[in-house]
Scaffold this motif. Structure first.
Motif: not given
Length: 210
Positions: A61-71
């Motif tokens: 499910a996760l798209p390609e990205a530079d960072a994750i903010i887990f909130a």
């Protein structure tokens, strides 16, 4: 910058998404169990993510990205399944996906287990403790763990204390601004950062971390 916000419809996550939606330099991927609840913005792409799913499904499910903010969080309803195991599965998925930057919204005292018994949030802190410990010791992620004091529904002052505590509360607005600042400025890498409302403007406080 491509940023994934996990828990995009929660109290903090929705604030983060709303602020990032006004950015001309960021592309936002808003993860939620009910992505239809994410407000529509030009630079925000909602997507479905259920932290109770298998790790492989989360990774898919996760798209390609530079960072994750887990909130994300269960609001105390499913601490082991969501706040602990869901967080760990997201970390594992991020590593396998090659998303190295991981900003974790945690809580004051989450890494001080000797003090848990004195808190009404004992079970929540236990879940956060093991999630934070896993992030630090069992991943190679470029993490930052933010430990704010109690979250309150107040307008943000724009001024905080980072690295220690000067008050017993944080406006959700300020917490969202700090999470974004840590992400965009790649500040506080491999650090656990205490946070409370304070007297230093947020950009200055974040700059002092570098």
């Amino acid at each position: 910058m491509k940023i994934i916000v996990i828990g995009a419809t929660g109290r903090v996550g929705s604030n983060v998404v709303e602020k990032l939606s006004k950015s001309h330099k960021d592309e936002v991927y808003a993860a939620a169990r009910h992505p239809e609840k994410v407000p529509v913005h030009d630079n925000v792409t909602p997507f479905k993510l259920d932290l109770s799913d298998h790790m492989d499904d989360i990774k898919e499910a996760l798209p390609e990205a530079d960072a994750i903010i887990f909130a994300a969080g269960s609001g105390g309803r499913d601490l082991l399944k969501i706040d602990l195991h869901g967080a760990v599965k997201t970390m594992e998925a991020a590593e396998e996906k090659g998303i190295n930057r991981f900003i974790m919204l945690s809580s004051k005292g989450s890494l001080s287990p000797d003090e848990f018994g004195n808190s009404p949030l004992e079970n929540y802190l236990i879940a956060k403790y093991y999630a934070d410990e896993w992030l630090i010791h069992n991943t190679h992620l470029d993490y930052t763990i933010l430990q704010p004091t109690a979250l309150v529904e107040k307008s943000g002052s724009g001024k905080v204390t980072l690295g220690s505590y000067s008050t017993n509360e944080n406006s959700i607005d300020n917490v969202a601004d700090v999470l974004i600042g840590l992400t965009e400025n790649h500040a506080g890498a491999k650090e656990v950062i205490e946070m409370s409302t304070g007297n230093e403007p947020i950009p200055d406080a974040i700059s002092d971390l570098n």
